[in-house]
Scaffold this motif. Structure first.
Motif, short mmCIF file in Angstrom:
data_model
loop_
_atom_site.label_atom_id
_atom_site.label_comp_id
_atom_site.label_asym_id
_atom_site.label_seq_id
_atom_site.Cartn_x
_atom_site.Cartn_y
_atom_site.Cartn_z
N VAL A 49 58.40 -25.87 120.40
CA VAL A 49 57.96 -27.08 119.70
C VAL A 49 56.25 -27.49 120.35
N ALA A 50 56.26 -27.34 121.62
CA ALA A 50 55.13 -27.95 122.19
C ALA A 50 53.82 -26.98 121.85
N ALA A 51 54.08 -25.70 122.04
CA ALA A 51 53.14 -24.77 121.61
C ALA A 51 52.61 -24.82 120.05
N THR A 52 53.70 -24.83 119.19
CA THR A 52 53.63 -25.04 117.84
C THR A 52 52.72 -26.50 117.44
N ALA A 53 53.34 -27.53 118.01
CA ALA A 53 52.74 -28.83 117.73
C ALA A 53 51.17 -28.80 118.24
#
Length: 76
Positions: A49-53
């Motif tokens: 989630v963090a990398a994609t966001a």
């Protein structure tokens, strides 16, 4: 190696689609269409989630909420 390229490709395709939408619709302040959120959530399930966001420049809390939802038909 091919799996890494495929995964990164999905992120890049989603990023490009989101950028095209932002250019066409004025970016900030406009709700992102559900289909783009669904693509982002699918990518977040594999990339995190963090990398994609960060890559897509979207709200990580919203992306995490959507990524946690299992799509219909995907359950066992």
């Amino acid at each position: 190696m091919a799996e890494t390229t495929k995964r990164g490709g999905a992120l890049e395709e989603t990023r490009a689609a989101l950028e095209r939408w932002r250019r066409a619709h004025g970016g900030r302040g406009k709700p992102i269409p559900a289909a783009l959120w669904a693509n982002a959530a699918a990518v977040a399930r594999t990339e995190g989630v963090a990398a994609t966001a960060r890559a897509l420049r979207v709200n990580p809390a919203e992306l995490g909420r959507l990524a946690a939802v299992v799509p219909r038909g995907a359950g066992g």
